[in-house]
Motif scaffolding. Structure first.
Motif, short mmCIF file in Angstrom:
data_model
loop_
_atom_site.label_atom_id
_atom_site.label_comp_id
_atom_site.label_asym_id
_atom_site.label_seq_id
_atom_site.Cartn_x
_atom_site.Cartn_y
_atom_site.Cartn_z
N THR A 1 -5.92 -0.22 -5.15
CA THR A 1 -5.55 1.15 -4.74
C THR A 1 -4.72 1.83 -5.81
N VAL B 1 -15.41 2.12 -1.14
CA VAL B 1 -14.65 1.50 -0.05
C VAL B 1 -15.55 1.26 1.17
N TRP C 1 -15.30 -2.15 -5.92
CA TRP C 1 -14.84 -2.30 -4.54
C TRP C 1 -15.63 -3.38 -3.80
N THR D 1 -15.01 6.93 -4.72
CA THR D 1 -14.10 5.93 -4.13
C THR D 1 -14.42 5.70 -2.66
N VAL E 1 -7.17 9.27 -0.62
CA VAL E 1 -7.02 7.88 -1.06
C VAL E 1 -6.38 7.04 0.03
N LEU F 1 0.83 -1.21 0.00
CA LEU F 1 0.00 0.00 0.00
C LEU F 1 0.86 1.26 0.00
N TYR G 1 0.96 4.24 -2.72
CA TYR G 1 0.83 5.67 -2.45
C TYR G 1 1.97 6.47 -3.10
N THR H 1 -8.22 3.71 1.91
CA THR H 1 -7.69 2.36 1.76
C THR H 1 -7.05 1.84 3.05
N ASN I 1 -6.98 2.60 -8.86
CA ASN I 1 -7.91 3.67 -8.51
C ASN I 1 -7.17 5.01 -8.42
N GLY I 2 -5.99 5.00 -7.82
CA GLY I 2 -5.21 6.23 -7.71
C GLY I 2 -4.74 6.75 -9.05
#
Length: 468
Positions: free
Chosen positions: A95, A129, A438, A125, A68, A35, A39, A72, A98-99
Motif C-alpha cells: 500500500t 486489488v 497485487w 490499482t 487507495v 495501514l 495512509y 486496501t 503503491n500510494g
C-alpha cells in the motif's frame, strides 16, 4: 491414570482456542495499524505535492487517498475472514509503495506531463486489488496450484507468444511485449511471471531428486549429470528466444534469474548457479556483438554522454536526464513538487525511480529500497517456514521476482547495468504491472496463512476419543 485426551493441568479445552483467536486478531490489528501509518505517509506526500506544484491545497488529494484506503481496507477485511493468520506486513508495504507511486504520478500530472494520469493509476490499482481478493477466495490452499503445474507452463508459453501474433501484438513499440485489444494495451509477460513461477515450483518439486544427482566433482563443486542439464538449457534457450524475437532484455534476464534461484533452492547445489551464470555470460556476449538492439543498449550504457548515443533516437538521453535528476536531488532531495522530473522522458513509468530520487533525495530513495527489502525478506521468511516443498519454492520465487526486478530497474537508472525497460513494482504507471504485483501479494498472503494454519496443532475436545 490420566487420560491422554485430557487438557493440561489448570487449563480447560474451551480455553485453548482463545489464545489462537487473540493471536489472530493481534496480527490483523497490527496490519490495520500499519495501514493507517501508510495512509498518513501517502496523504503527506499528496499534500506536499499540491503545495509544491500549485502552492495550495484542495480536496483532490483527499479523494486520491480515499480511493487507495477503500481498496486496501477491502483486502484487509477479506483477510480477517478468509486468511486471518496471513503476514501482517506485506499489505501495508504494498500500500505504501503503491500510494507513493500514485503521489509521484499525480505530481507529474500537475506539472504538465501529458502521459501521467493519477486516476488511471487508481483504476489500475482497483483492478489489481480486485484480482488479488479473487485469488484469496479462489485459492484457499496453495497446494491446489501444484495440481495444474503443466497447465500453468502451457499458459506461460501462450502468454509469451501472444505479442508475436500479427494483428494482436503491438509492433510499433521498441520491444514486442504488448498486445492490443480494442482501445486497451496489455503486457502478457507480466502475468507470465506468476504462471512461470508456479510452473517452476511444481516442476522442480518432482524433478528435484534427478537434478540433485552428482556425476563428478570439479573445483570443489558437485556437478550434475550431463543428462540432467536439459531443463536449464531449455529455459536458457527460451530466454534467448525472448531476447531475439521480442527484443526484451529485461524479461529474459528476469525469467532466467528466477529459474536459477528456484533450482538452487530446490537442489542446494551451487553448481547449478555456476552453470547458469556461464550460460548467461555466453549468451549476453553473443547478443551484445550480434544483436543490434542489445549492442546499442550496451554502448549507450558504457558511454552515455557520447554525441553518437546521446542525440540518437532511443539513445542515452533518457538515462542522462535521469542521472542529472538524481544528482540534483542530493542527499535529502529538492522536495516533492520542487524538482524537474518532468523533463525526464517516461518519468511516470520507466524512470519513476529517478523522479522520486530527485525530489526525495538519497534518503528517500533509501527508504523506498528498504520497503522493497522488507517485502522480499517477508516473502523469503514465508518460504523458509513453508510446510511443503511446493510452497517454499513458490514463495521464494515470487519474492525473488520482486527483488530481482527492483535491482534490474534501479541498476539501469543508476547506470550499474544497461537499461532493460522493466517497470518498478507498485510504483510505476501501468495496469499490467500493478495487476501482477497485487496477485503476487495475494499469493504470498495465502501462503503465509496456510503455513501458520498447517503448523498450528489441532486441539481435540477432551471428551473425544483419540485412536492410536
Amino acid at each position: 491414570m490420566q487420560s491422554r485426551t485430557s487438557a493440561p493441568a489448570g487449563e480447560t479445552s474451551q480455553s485453548l482456542p482463545k489464545p489462537k483467536r487473540q493471536r489472530t486478531q493481534g496480527l490483523r490489528n497490527m496490519e490495520l495499524g500499519f495501514l493507517i501509518f501508510a495512509y498518513v505517509i501517502v496523504l503527506a506526500a499528496l499534500l506536499q505535492v499540491q503545495l509544491g506544484v500549485t502552492g495550495a491545497f484542495d480536496f483532490q488529494a483527499l479523494a486520491l487517498l480515499g480511493f487507495v484506503a477503500i481498496l486496501t481496507l477491502a483486502m484487509h477485511v477479506v483477510l480477517r475472514f478468509i486468511a486471518p493468520q496471513a503476514d501482517p506486513f506485506i499489505l501495508p508495504i504494498a500500500t505504501t509503495l503503491n500510494g507513493l507511486g500514485i503521489s509521484m504520478i499525480y505530481r507529474l500530472e500537475l506539472g504538465g506531463v501529458e502521459t501521467a494520469n493519477s486516476f488511471a493509476q487508481i483504476l489500475y490499482t482497483g483492478i489489481g486489488v480486485a484480482f488479488g481478493i479473487a485469488v484469496l477466495f479462489l485459492v484457499r490452499n496453495h497446494r491446489i496450484l501444484q495440481r495444474y503445474t503443466y497447465l500453468f507452463g502451457l499458459i506461460s508459453l501462450v502468454l509469451l507468444l501472444l505479442p508475436l501474433i500479427p494483428g494482436l501484438g503491438v509492433s510499433e513499440a521498441n520491444a514486442r511485449v504488448w498486445i492490443s485489444i480494442g482501445p486497451f494495451n496489455f503486457q502478457p509477460g507480466e502475468i507470465a511471471k506468476v504462471t512461470i513461477a508456479i510452473f517452476f515450483a511444481g516442476y522442480l518439486v518432482t524433478a528435484r531428486d534427478s537434478l540433485s544427482m552428482v556425476s563428478r566433482k570439479f573445483l570443489g563443486m558437485k556437478l550434475p549429470r550431463m543428462r540432467d542439464l536439459g531443463p536449464i538449457l531449455v529455459v536458457w534457450a527460451i530466454c534467448m528466444a525472448i531476447l531475439v524475437f521480442q527484443r526484451d532484455l529485461g524479461t529474459s534476464l528476469l525469467y532466467f534469474g528466477l529459474f536459477l534461484v528456484m533450482i538452487f533452492v530446490s537442489t542446494g547445489r551451487i553448481s547449478w548457479v555456476v552453470i547458469g551464470l556461464v550460460l548467461f555470460v555466453a549468451g549476453a556476449t553473443v547478443a551484445a556483438f550480434n544483436i543490434s538492439y542489445v549492442n546499442w543498449r550496451v554502448m549507450a550504457w558504457l558511454d552515455p554522454l557520447s554525441p553518437e548515443h546521446y542525440d540518437a533516437v532511443g539513445g542515452s538521453y533518457q538515462l542522462v536526464q535521469g542521472m542529472f535528476g538524481l544528482a540534483n536531488g542530493g542527499l535529502i532531495g529538492t522536495g516533492l513538487g520542487q524538482g524537474r522530473p518532468d523533463i525526464t522522458p517516461l518519468a511516470e513509468s520507466d524512470f519513476i525511480i529517478a523522479a522520486l530520487g530527485e525530489e526525495l533525495g538519497l534518503a528517500g530513495l533509501f527508504a523506498i529500497l528498504c520497503l522493497y527489502l522488507l517485502f522480499v525478506a517477508r516473502g523469503f521468511r514465508i518460504g523458509h517456514q513453508g510446510g511443503d516443498d511446493f510452497g517454499r519454492l513458490l514463495a521464494t520465487g515470487l519474492a525473488f521476482v520482486i527483488g530481482l526486478q527492483v535491482f534490474i530497474v534501479v541498476g539501469g537508472v543508476t547506470r550499474v547495468i544497461p537499461l532493460t525497460g522493466l517497470t518498478t513494482p507498485f510504483l510505476a504507471a501501468g495496469g499490467s504491472s500493478l495487476l501482477t504485483n497485487w496477485i503476487i501479494v495475494a499469493i504470498l498472503l495465502r501462503l503465509s496463512d496456510t503455513v501458520k494454519t498447517s503448523s498450528t496443532p489441532q486441539i481435540k475436545p477432551a471428551s473425544q476419543e483419540v485412536r492410536p
